[in-house]
Scaffold this motif. Structure first.
Motif, PDB file in Angstrom:
ATOM      1  N   ILE A 252      37.529 -23.865   0.342  1.00 29.67           N
ATOM      2  CA  ILE A 252      36.147 -24.299   0.232  1.00 29.67           C
ATOM      3  C   ILE A 252      35.374 -23.821   1.458  1.00 29.67           C
ATOM      4  O   ILE A 252      35.811 -23.964   2.602  1.00 29.67           O
ATOM      5  CB  ILE A 252      36.056 -25.831   0.073  1.00 29.67           C
ATOM      6  N   CYS A 253      34.229 -23.196   1.216  1.00 32.99           N
ATOM      7  CA  CYS A 253      33.408 -22.617   2.284  1.00 32.99           C
ATOM      8  C   CYS A 253      32.328 -23.620   2.672  1.00 32.99           C
ATOM      9  O   CYS A 253      31.451 -23.949   1.871  1.00 32.99           O
ATOM     10  CB  CYS A 253      32.788 -21.304   1.808  1.00 32.99           C
ATOM     11  N   VAL A 254      32.388 -24.111   3.901  1.00 34.57           N
ATOM     12  CA  VAL A 254      31.471 -25.151   4.360  1.00 34.57           C
ATOM     13  C   VAL A 254      31.220 -24.930   5.842  1.00 34.57           C
ATOM     14  O   VAL A 254      32.061 -24.367   6.557  1.00 34.57           O
ATOM     15  CB  VAL A 254      32.086 -26.552   4.097  1.00 34.57           C
ATOM     16  N   GLU A 255      30.047 -25.352   6.305  1.00 30.91           N
ATOM     17  CA  GLU A 255      29.721 -25.114   7.708  1.00 30.91           C
ATOM     18  C   GLU A 255      30.688 -25.841   8.620  1.00 30.91           C
ATOM     19  O   GLU A 255      31.279 -25.249   9.522  1.00 30.91           O
ATOM     20  CB  GLU A 255      28.279 -25.546   7.998  1.00 30.91           C
ATOM     21  N   THR A 256      30.876 -27.137   8.415  1.00 40.34           N
ATOM     22  CA  THR A 256      31.813 -27.908   9.229  1.00 40.34           C
ATOM     23  C   THR A 256      32.497 -28.961   8.364  1.00 40.34           C
ATOM     24  O   THR A 256      31.996 -29.326   7.299  1.00 40.34           O
ATOM     25  CB  THR A 256      31.105 -28.632  10.401  1.00 40.34           C
ATOM     26  N   GLU A 257      33.614 -29.472   8.829  1.00 38.48           N
ATOM     27  CA  GLU A 257      34.303 -30.561   8.139  1.00 38.48           C
ATOM     28  C   GLU A 257      33.454 -31.823   8.135  1.00 38.48           C
ATOM     29  O   GLU A 257      33.577 -32.669   7.247  1.00 38.48           O
ATOM     30  CB  GLU A 257      35.653 -30.831   8.813  1.00 38.48           C
ATOM     31  N   ASP A 258      32.563 -31.947   9.126  1.00 33.70           N
ATOM     32  CA  ASP A 258      31.652 -33.094   9.178  1.00 33.70           C
ATOM     33  C   ASP A 258      30.864 -33.222   7.870  1.00 33.70           C
ATOM     34  O   ASP A 258      30.670 -34.331   7.355  1.00 33.70           O
ATOM     35  CB  ASP A 258      30.649 -32.947  10.328  1.00 33.70           C
ATOM     36  N   ASP A 259      30.417 -32.073   7.332  1.00 33.99           N
ATOM     37  CA  ASP A 259      29.612 -32.088   6.112  1.00 33.99           C
ATOM     38  C   ASP A 259      30.396 -32.692   4.946  1.00 33.99           C
ATOM     39  O   ASP A 259      29.840 -33.422   4.119  1.00 33.99           O
ATOM     40  CB  ASP A 259      29.168 -30.667   5.752  1.00 33.99           C
ATOM     41  N   HIS A 294      39.542 -31.179  12.482  1.00 33.26           N
ATOM     42  CA  HIS A 294      38.601 -30.060  12.528  1.00 33.26           C
ATOM     43  C   HIS A 294      37.150 -30.534  12.563  1.00 33.26           C
ATOM     44  O   HIS A 294      36.240 -29.721  12.393  1.00 33.26           O
ATOM     45  CB  HIS A 294      38.831 -29.143  11.324  1.00 33.26           C
ATOM     46  N   MET A 295      36.938 -31.814  12.776  1.00 32.02           N
ATOM     47  CA  MET A 295      35.577 -32.331  12.893  1.00 32.02           C
ATOM     48  C   MET A 295      35.110 -32.232  14.341  1.00 32.02           C
ATOM     49  O   MET A 295      35.920 -32.125  15.269  1.00 32.02           O
ATOM     50  CB  MET A 295      35.522 -33.787  12.406  1.00 32.02           C
ATOM     51  N   ARG A 319      43.246 -42.421  11.933  1.00 31.12           N
ATOM     52  CA  ARG A 319      43.154 -40.990  11.629  1.00 31.12           C
ATOM     53  C   ARG A 319      42.407 -40.247  12.728  1.00 31.12           C
ATOM     54  O   ARG A 319      42.775 -39.126  13.104  1.00 31.12           O
ATOM     55  CB  ARG A 319      42.436 -40.783  10.287  1.00 31.12           C
ATOM     56  N   ILE A 320      41.367 -40.856  13.262  1.00 32.42           N
ATOM     57  CA  ILE A 320      40.584 -40.204  14.313  1.00 32.42           C
ATOM     58  C   ILE A 320      41.401 -40.101  15.594  1.00 32.42           C
ATOM     59  O   ILE A 320      41.341 -39.088  16.314  1.00 32.42           O
ATOM     60  CB  ILE A 320      39.267 -40.957  14.535  1.00 32.42           C
ATOM     61  N   THR A 321      42.172 -41.137  15.905  1.00 30.29           N
ATOM     62  CA  THR A 321      43.034 -41.092  17.090  1.00 30.29           C
ATOM     63  C   THR A 321      44.014 -39.935  16.990  1.00 30.29           C
ATOM     64  O   THR A 321      44.235 -39.186  17.951  1.00 30.29           O
ATOM     65  CB  THR A 321      43.800 -42.413  17.245  1.00 30.29           C
ATOM     66  N   GLU A 322      44.600 -39.758  15.802  1.00 30.78           N
ATOM     67  CA  GLU A 322      45.510 -38.633  15.580  1.00 30.78           C
ATOM     68  C   GLU A 322      44.779 -37.306  15.757  1.00 30.78           C
ATOM     69  O   GLU A 322      45.323 -36.349  16.341  1.00 30.78           O
ATOM     70  CB  GLU A 322      46.116 -38.714  14.185  1.00 30.78           C
TER      71      GLU A 322
END
Length: 503
Positions: A252-259, A294-295, A319-322
């Motif tokens: 999947i082509c996306v600007e960032t994982e944040d999106d 990758h965020m 998950r964020i800590t990891e």
């Protein structure tokens, strides 16, 4: 005429039935179309009881009682499943069908029916065995029974073919599973048919032919919707199963994982207005698809600070800590990084900021060979990093592909640039020392490639269109640069002189 020939002739129209006694072969099915639902060529009357879908017993049961439930829990349990006949009286029957069947024909096609007709049923059930199925399975079963006589299917409707495939899996008709699977995958795939295949209710343990159809449907959806920006609005109306298929893909082509994270939260709010159900869907189905490592750090901090009830904060914080550990100690998880990366148009970077009289940042950018191949010289594409900050200014790294050497005098291979997004409110220029380096497999260390000093007072781009001074083909094939398929780049940007802060 020999004795063997006389014997074959005497056997009549069922002589060919022996051809299919090897169930695992699933080969050519002889046609007994003349015998389908014919009293003259049948030795049993099969009763089919149809009940509402939610009322079908969850196990096909031992066949000793002559009545079979709707779903088999385990095909390989050697007959030690539950007898569902005791459940029949308390389950309302919507309607009942009867059909003349020949036990030899059905048993030759299916281990299920072989077991049904040879399990020592009591006297009253020997001639009238009973199947109990859900109303949603009726059409599929009738088409399957027809196939077992005719050796062919009479429909090309995707919905009915899928029902037939599920019925063939359930009643172990291997040749029909292969045939219906081939028909389904040969039909033109559409969004509607792909969603139909992956949303169809079925058991968690499916035969390879069923899984193949589902796999093709998932691949179709992932390929069609891989450009996130183009299809973002349309994706808001895709079902949960479709969203899972699309966002599981690394293409999947996306600007960032944040999106993708913010999209999933917004999609869940739109599709599941009830808070508890929405939290459950996000925690168990959607957020596991997010690649938190990758965020951007800014978004990770934003999520940690938010107080929305949509998400399970304990689960997400873990998950964020990891992810933060991944970012802080990348050498421990470089293999996972290469495996999980998507087709980002903006790449995450790891930034080490050092304060002092001359503040500077060390920025690490990792690119897989697959990512580099997307901006081949002939494509003229480039890839931007996530922004990072120094001396109040915003910076990006930009990786580009150049021309092949020999094509022109200004030919180039792999290019890397530092882009400065100058803040117009800054009244004085700053002087930067900029160094680019790449990690070499042979030494295990970063090796400096170039070092420059530049003065900046406006937006600009500084860098090299042939960073490694080699052709593109030589660059992409250099195993000393691509370590486990990953190119490791480093930019060290330091402030040599900057204006005093303005009040």
């Amino acid at each position: 005429m020999g004795a063997g020939e006389e014997s074959e002739s005497a056997a009549g129209p069922f002589a060919e039935a022996e051809m299919d006694l090897d169930f695992s072969r699933g080969g050519v099915v002889p046609s007994f179309e003349f015998a389908f639902n014919s009293a003259n060529f049948s030795d049993r009357v099969l009763r089919i009881e149809i009940v509402a879908g939610d009322n079908v017993p969850g196990s096909s049961g031992d066949i000793g009682g002559g009545s079979i439930g709707g779903l088999r829990q385990d095909k390989g349990n050697e007959g030690q499943s539950v007898d569902s006949s005791a459940m029949i009286p308390c389950t309302p029957v919507l309607r009942q069908k009867t059909i003349y069947v020949n036990s030899a024909i059905l048993a030759s096609r299916s281990p299920f029916f072989l077991k049904l007709f040879s399990n020592g049923m009591k006297e009253s059930d020997q001639m009238h065995p009973t199947l109990r199925i859900a109303d949603s399975e009726e059409n599929g079963l009738m088409e399957l029974l027809s196939y077992m006589y005719r050796g062919k299917l009479t429909t090309k409707d995707p919905t009915l073919l899928l029902d037939v495939l599920m019925a063939a899996d359930k009643f172990e008709v291997l040749s029909c599973m292969r045939h219906s699977s081939q028909l389904l995958t040969s039909l033109p795939m559409t969004t509607e048919s792909a969603l139909l295949y992956i949303e169809h209710p079925c058991s968690t343990s499916l035969a390879a032919d069923v899984q193949r159809v589902i796999g093709v449907a998932k691949e179709f959806l992932a390929n069609k919707y891989k450009d996130f920006d183009e299809f973002e609005d349309e994706l808001m109306n895709i079902s949960l199963a479709g969203i899972e298929a699309i966002f599981s893909s690394s293409d999947i082509c996306v600007e960032t994982e944040d999106d993708l994270y913010f999209f999933m939260v917004e999609w869940a709010r739109s599709q599941y207005p009830e808070l508890e159900e929405r939290r459950k869907i996000l925690s168990s189905r959607l957020l596991p698809l997010v690649r938190f490592s990758h965020m951007t750090c800014e978004t990770l901090r934003e999520i940690l600070a938010c107080t929305d009830n949509d998400i399970d904060h304990e689960h997400v914080n873990k998950r964020i800590t990891e992810a933060l550990l991944h970012i802080a100690y990348p050498t421990e998880v470089e293999g996972a990084l290469a495996a999980e990366v998507r087709a980002y148009t903006r790449k995450p970077v790891r930034v080490v900021a050092i304060d002092g009289p001359c503040p500077h940042v060390i920025v690490y950018l990792d690119l897989t060979s697959k990512e580099c191949s997307r901006f081949l010289p002939s494509k003229g594409m480039c890839l931007f990093s996530h922004p990072f900050y120094l001396a109040g200014q915003e910076f990006n790294l930009v990786a580009v592909g150049g021309r092949e050497q020999g094509e022109a005098s200004n030919s180039r291979g792999f290019g890397l640039y530092l882009q400065i997004q100058w803040d117009p409110e800054s009244s004085k220029p700053i002087t930067l020392d900029c160094e680019f380096a790449a990690k070499r497999k042979s030494s295990g260390k970063f090796v400096m490639l170039c070092n420059d000093e530049l003065t900046v007072d406006d937006e600009c781009v500084h860098g090299y269109n042939d960073l490694f001074q080699m052709s593109w083909l030589d660059f992409i094939a250099d195993n000393d640069l691509f370590i486990d398929d990953v190119l490791h780049l480093r930019a060290d940007v330091a402030v040599v002189g900057q204006p005093k802060l303005q009040t």
